[in-house]
Design an enzyme around this catalytic site. Structure first.
Site, PDB file in Angstrom:
ATOM      1  N   ASN A   1       0.974  -1.212  -0.027  1.00  0.00           N
ATOM      2  CA  ASN A   1       0.006  -0.085   0.092  1.00  0.00           C
ATOM      3  C   ASN A   1       0.983   1.313   0.019  1.00  0.00           C
ATOM      4  O   ASN A   1       1.315   1.416   0.904  1.00  0.00           O
ATOM      5  CB  ASN A   1      -0.934  -0.087   1.339  1.00  0.00           C
ATOM      6  CG  ASN A   1      -1.505   1.245   1.234  1.00  0.00           C
ATOM      7  OD1 ASN A   1      -1.931   2.096   0.459  1.00  0.00           O
ATOM      8  ND2 ASN A   1      -2.202   1.392   2.536  1.00  0.00           N
TER       9      ASN A   1
ATOM     10  N   HIS B   1      -9.293   1.047   4.522  1.00  0.00           N
ATOM     11  CA  HIS B   1      -8.322   1.216   5.395  1.00  0.00           C
ATOM     12  C   HIS B   1      -8.408   2.404   6.464  1.00  0.00           C
ATOM     13  O   HIS B   1      -9.049   3.022   6.431  1.00  0.00           O
ATOM     14  CB  HIS B   1      -7.113   1.884   4.300  1.00  0.00           C
ATOM     15  CG  HIS B   1      -5.757   1.721   5.059  1.00  0.00           C
ATOM     16  ND1 HIS B   1      -5.274   2.928   5.779  1.00  0.00           N
ATOM     17  CD2 HIS B   1      -4.850   0.856   5.075  1.00  0.00           C
ATOM     18  CE1 HIS B   1      -4.031   2.786   6.354  1.00  0.00           C
ATOM     19  NE2 HIS B   1      -3.910   1.468   5.715  1.00  0.00           N
TER      20      HIS B   1
ATOM     21  N   GLY C   1       2.894  -1.167   4.321  1.00  0.00           N
ATOM     22  CA  GLY C   1       2.693   0.345   3.850  1.00  0.00           C
ATOM     23  C   GLY C   1       4.399   0.787   3.614  1.00  0.00           C
ATOM     24  O   GLY C   1       4.730   0.490   2.729  1.00  0.00           O
ATOM     25  N   GLY C   2       4.839   1.279   4.663  1.00  0.00           N
ATOM     26  CA  GLY C   2       6.196   1.957   4.470  1.00  0.00           C
ATOM     27  C   GLY C   2       7.207   1.109   3.865  1.00  0.00           C
ATOM     28  O   GLY C   2       7.856   1.429   2.840  1.00  0.00           O
TER      29      GLY C   2
ATOM     30  N   GLU D   1      -5.437  -4.955  10.268  1.00  0.00           N
ATOM     31  CA  GLU D   1      -4.509  -3.987  10.722  1.00  0.00           C
ATOM     32  C   GLU D   1      -4.830  -3.152  12.054  1.00  0.00           C
ATOM     33  O   GLU D   1      -5.581  -2.373  11.967  1.00  0.00           O
ATOM     34  CB  GLU D   1      -4.445  -3.079   9.417  1.00  0.00           C
ATOM     35  CG  GLU D   1      -4.266  -3.671   8.035  1.00  0.00           C
ATOM     36  CD  GLU D   1      -3.566  -2.816   7.104  1.00  0.00           C
ATOM     37  OE1 GLU D   1      -2.435  -2.923   6.692  1.00  0.00           O
ATOM     38  OE2 GLU D   1      -4.139  -1.385   6.941  1.00  0.00           O
TER      39      GLU D   1
ATOM     40  N   LYS E   1       0.414   4.253  -0.125  1.00  0.00           N
ATOM     41  CA  LYS E   1      -0.537   5.554   0.452  1.00  0.00           C
ATOM     42  C   LYS E   1      -0.351   6.494  -0.554  1.00  0.00           C
ATOM     43  O   LYS E   1      -0.168   6.380  -1.665  1.00  0.00           O
ATOM     44  CB  LYS E   1      -0.090   5.732   1.769  1.00  0.00           C
ATOM     45  CG  LYS E   1       0.021   4.288   2.717  1.00  0.00           C
ATOM     46  CD  LYS E   1       0.261   4.705   4.156  1.00  0.00           C
ATOM     47  CE  LYS E   1       0.297   3.626   4.927  1.00  0.00           C
ATOM     48  NZ  LYS E   1       0.269   3.606   6.293  1.00  0.00           N
TER      49      LYS E   1
ATOM     50  N   GLU F   1      -6.919   4.561   7.722  1.00  0.00           N
ATOM     51  CA  GLU F   1      -6.804   5.993   7.475  1.00  0.00           C
ATOM     52  C   GLU F   1      -8.063   6.523   6.721  1.00  0.00           C
ATOM     53  O   GLU F   1      -8.190   7.862   6.983  1.00  0.00           O
ATOM     54  CB  GLU F   1      -5.417   6.603   6.597  1.00  0.00           C
ATOM     55  CG  GLU F   1      -4.263   6.006   7.520  1.00  0.00           C
ATOM     56  CD  GLU F   1      -3.214   5.513   6.596  1.00  0.00           C
ATOM     57  OE1 GLU F   1      -2.970   5.608   5.327  1.00  0.00           O
ATOM     58  OE2 GLU F   1      -1.858   5.152   7.309  1.00  0.00           O
TER      59      GLU F   1
ATOM     60  N   GLY G   1       2.130   2.171  10.576  1.00  0.00           N
ATOM     61  CA  GLY G   1       3.188   3.258  10.524  1.00  0.00           C
ATOM     62  C   GLY G   1       3.986   3.883  11.613  1.00  0.00           C
ATOM     63  O   GLY G   1       4.605   4.872  11.934  1.00  0.00           O
TER      64      GLY G   1
ATOM     65  N   SER H   1       3.262  -2.429  10.405  1.00  0.00           N
ATOM     66  CA  SER H   1       4.696  -2.397  10.606  1.00  0.00           C
ATOM     67  C   SER H   1       5.301  -3.647  10.405  1.00  0.00           C
ATOM     68  O   SER H   1       6.170  -4.303  10.970  1.00  0.00           O
ATOM     69  CB  SER H   1       5.010  -1.844  11.955  1.00  0.00           C
ATOM     70  OG  SER H   1       4.601  -0.595  12.080  1.00  0.00           O
TER      71      SER H   1
HETATM   72  C1  PEP Z   1      -0.593   0.097   5.916  1.00  0.00           C
HETATM   73  O1  PEP Z   1      -0.677   1.425   5.578  1.00  0.00           O
HETATM   74  O2  PEP Z   1      -1.566  -0.587   5.512  1.00  0.00           O
HETATM   75  C2  PEP Z   1       0.266  -0.219   6.628  1.00  0.00           C
HETATM   76  C3  PEP Z   1       0.423  -1.714   7.298  1.00  0.00           C
HETATM   77  O3  PEP Z   1       1.480   0.480   7.047  1.00  0.00           O
HETATM   78  P1  PEP Z   1       2.781   0.071   7.588  1.00  0.00           P
HETATM   79  O4  PEP Z   1       3.238  -1.063   7.058  1.00  0.00           O
HETATM   80  O5  PEP Z   1       3.554   1.353   7.321  1.00  0.00           O
HETATM   81  O6  PEP Z   1       2.742   0.233   9.249  1.00  0.00           O
END
Ligand code: PEP
Length: 250
Positions: free
Chosen positions: A9, A95, A233-234, A167, A11, A97, A173, A212
């Site tokens: 993802n 999601h 994500g990251g 999640e 983002k 966010e 994040g 994460s």
């Molecule tokens: C996400 O945005 O779905 C996510 C899991 O981000 P991160 O891996 O950065 O925690």
């Protein structure tokens, strides 16, 4: 036997100039890990570029949200069929966010889930609790309500063409990952909830962990019986990290 699935993802990250190298590296690296399903969910403006760079690769393409409406006077919105036009197979819905920053309720997320399915997209339905909810001991209740809204709107059979991502909001994040045991507990609860409606759909549905997930914790998380992959994500923005996670699923 459920196949492992690792989806990135991005983002609201990326640039026309920078995406090409990342996409090409992911496509090249994923080719040698064919036993793991792999996808990237990129911002809308980059779908055309990603479609082109990923053409002929094993990496699926997805978007990060969609409108619940099919077409019409909804300025700024993007429909499921538009996303399909760019060769997408997946779309993230609900999601955290989107839920927290754009006020998407369980009902709104369920409507988007249905819109994705109607267009032949595979929705990646995100569920998860906040830190306050976990500390208040209502994780199961929150996640069940999020899941039930989609089951009620689309029917349980829809989950043979959908993916669930657990999640925990406090892990997204933040660098703070749910322990494998914490994640497994919620994944098992999610699968059991689906099984209450249909045991064979529950046995087949992929439930990804997101929050994460990194190269150093991916194998242990994905080694849990009900964790079928990751929503990343990251680490999806760094080809080597993303590919290391994909390999950890093999
Ligand atoms: C996400 O945005 O779905 C996510 C899991 O981000 P991160 O891996 O950065 O925690």
């Amino acid at each position: 036997m459920r196949r492992k699935f690792v989806a990135g993802n991005w983002k609201m990250n990326g640039s026309l100039a920078g995406n090409e190298a990342l996409l090409a590296a992911v496509a090249a690296g994923a080719a040698s890990v064919s036993q793991v399903e792999c996808a990237v969910c990129v911002p809308f403006p980059y779908l055309a570029q990603a479609q082109k760079v990923l053409a002929g690769s094993t990496v699926g393409l997805g978007a990060q949200t969609l409108s619940e409406h099919a077409q019409g006077a909804y300025t700024g919105e993007v429909s499921a069929s538009m996303i399909k036009d760019f060769g997408c197979r997946y779309v993230i819905v609900g999601h955290s966010e989107r839920r927290a920053l754009y006020g998407e309720s369980n009902a709104a997320v369920a409507a988007k889930f249905v819109a994705a399915l109607n267009a032949g997209l595979i929705p990646l339905l995100c569920v998860g609790e906040t830190l306050e909810e976990r500390e208040a001991g209502v994780t199961g209740k929150v996640v069940t309500e999020q899941l039930d809204a989609a089951i009620q709107a689309a029917g349980v059979a829809a989950f043979s063409k959908a993916v669930i991502a657990y999640e925990p909001v406090w892990a997204i994040g933040t660098g703070r990952t749910a322990s494998p045991a914490q994640a497994q507990e919620v994944h098992a609860l999610i699968r059991a909830r689906v099984a209450e409606s249909d045991a064979s759909v529950a046995a087949g549905v992929q439930i990804l962990y997101g929050g994460s997930m990194k190269p150093n914790n991916a194998a242990e998380l994905m080694g849990q019986p009900d964790i079928d992959g990751g929503l990343i994500g990251g680490a999806a923005l760094v080809a080597d990290d993303f590919l290391a996670i994909v390999r950890a699923g093999a």
